[in-house]
Design a protein around this motif. Structure first.
Motif, PDB file in Angstrom:
ATOM      1  N   ASP A   2       9.454 -76.062  45.451  1.00 53.08           N
ATOM      2  CA  ASP A   2       8.702 -76.167  44.204  1.00 53.08           C
ATOM      3  C   ASP A   2       7.282 -75.620  44.324  1.00 53.08           C
ATOM      4  N   SER A   3       6.987 -74.914  45.396  1.00 49.62           N
ATOM      5  CA  SER A   3       5.645 -74.395  45.643  1.00 49.62           C
ATOM      6  C   SER A   3       5.509 -72.966  45.141  1.00 49.62           C
ATOM      7  N   ALA A   4       4.310 -72.611  44.683  1.00 48.62           N
ATOM      8  CA  ALA A   4       4.017 -71.226  44.304  1.00 48.62           C
ATOM      9  C   ALA A   4       3.450 -70.429  45.475  1.00 48.62           C
ATOM     10  N   VAL A   5       3.192 -71.084  46.596  1.00 42.59           N
ATOM     11  CA  VAL A   5       2.627 -70.388  47.753  1.00 42.59           C
ATOM     12  C   VAL A   5       3.682 -69.461  48.345  1.00 42.59           C
ATOM     13  N   ARG A  44       6.343 -65.912  45.061  1.00 40.54           N
ATOM     14  CA  ARG A  44       7.165 -66.992  44.519  1.00 40.54           C
ATOM     15  C   ARG A  44       7.246 -66.931  43.001  1.00 40.54           C
ATOM     16  N   ALA A  45       6.501 -66.010  42.401  1.00 38.82           N
ATOM     17  CA  ALA A  45       6.566 -65.786  40.952  1.00 38.82           C
ATOM     18  C   ALA A  45       6.374 -64.300  40.703  1.00 38.82           C
ATOM     19  N   THR A 102       7.702 -70.804  34.957  1.00 39.02           N
ATOM     20  CA  THR A 102       8.534 -70.313  36.056  1.00 39.02           C
ATOM     21  C   THR A 102       9.236 -71.473  36.752  1.00 39.02           C
ATOM     22  N   ASP A 103      10.550 -71.398  36.846  1.00 38.51           N
ATOM     23  CA  ASP A 103      11.317 -72.365  37.645  1.00 38.51           C
ATOM     24  C   ASP A 103      11.238 -71.882  39.087  1.00 38.51           C
ATOM     25  N   LEU A 104      10.245 -72.380  39.820  1.00 38.95           N
ATOM     26  CA  LEU A 104       9.957 -71.858  41.160  1.00 38.95           C
ATOM     27  C   LEU A 104      11.131 -72.024  42.104  1.00 38.95           C
ATOM     28  N   ALA A 105      11.780 -73.175  42.067  1.00 40.86           N
ATOM     29  CA  ALA A 105      12.879 -73.428  42.995  1.00 40.86           C
ATOM     30  C   ALA A 105      14.070 -72.523  42.702  1.00 40.86           C
ATOM     31  N   ALA A 106      14.431 -72.380  41.435  1.00 42.88           N
ATOM     32  CA  ALA A 106      15.578 -71.549  41.073  1.00 42.88           C
ATOM     33  C   ALA A 106      15.301 -70.085  41.398  1.00 42.88           C
TER      34      ALA A 106
END
Length: 243
Positions: free
Chosen positions: A81-84, A107-108, A196-200
């Motif tokens: 779930d991180s954007a890093v 991550r995005a 943004t669904d970071l994990a998906a």
């Protein structure tokens, strides 16, 4: 016996990372790598896991003198779930040349998220430009599909021995910037990624990034180690649970 240049660069990077990030090793090593080519081990997979900003660290070392292969990979994955971005380093000697691959994997999507791009990547621009212009580097082949899965700040080159020996400050600069990102992004950057669904997204990107259809290295790994070992390494990188 002193480690080779690729091994020394990977080990230095790994030690810098482990000194700063709380992780626990799973097994010692997680898996010893063997090949039908020789009765001796040809490498090892090490796995470290944590419950902080970094979820998993995987290293893969392959040293096969009879085919002039000396390859070392360090891959650090942030939480689902991180954007890093994830951190990656490949450090290789392939007989006639040295090569490396260094990047922070987004991550995005970058183009619609300028504040995220500026926070995560723009500070690397002087290092990226300096590294790209170093004497002794030449273009390494990587397909457009692979490029699309990485960042525009990716460094990927073949290198003379002298050029490769001077890469440590470049790698350390990328790593230091990435370590700083682990503290989190400013609130406005976080808010900009709300859609943004970071994990998906990360799960889809990692499946593609480590797909044999995208990266032909996995065909070579399967040939060298066997399909089971290749599949197990890919599973660790994709993010499946450790055995």
């Amino acid at each position: 016996m002193s480690p080779s240049l690729p091994a020394a660069l990977a080990e230095h990077t790994l030690h810098q990372l482990l000194d700063r990030v709380p992780l626990k090793e799973v097994g010692s090593p997680y898996r010893t790598l063997r090949s039908p080519m020789t009765p001796d081990p040809v490498g090892a997979v090490r796995v470290f896991e944590g419950d902080g900003a970094v979820q998993r660290l995987v290293t893969v070392s392959l040293v096969v003198p009879m085919i002039h292969l000396d390859s070392h990979m360090v891959f650090a994955f942030t939480r689902a779930d991180s954007a890093v971005p994830h951190f990656t380093l490949d450090s290789v000697h392939g007989g006639e040349y040295h090569a490396y691959h260094l990047d922070l994997i987004p991550r995005a999507e970058l183009s619609p998220h300028l504040s995220y791009m500026d926070a995560a990547y723009h500070p690397l621009t002087p290092v990226y430009e300096s590294a790209s212009e170093r004497e002794g580097l030449s273009r390494a082949h990587i397909s457009p599909r692979q490029h699309a899965l990485m960042s525009p700040w990716m460094l990927v080159h073949r290198a003379t021995e002298a050029a490769f020996a001077g890469l440590t400050p470049i790698v350390s600069s990328y790593l230091e910037h990435w370590l700083g990102l682990l503290d989190g992004f400013p609130p406005d950057v976080v808010a900009s990624l709300a859609g943004t669904d970071l994990a998906a997204r990360d799960a889809a990107v990692r499946r593609n990034l480590f797909s044999p259809d995208v990266d032909p290295v996995w065909t070579q790994v399967s040939r060298l180690l066997g399909q089971d070992a290749s599949d197990e390494i890919r599973a660790l990188l994709i993010g499946e649970p450790v055995a």
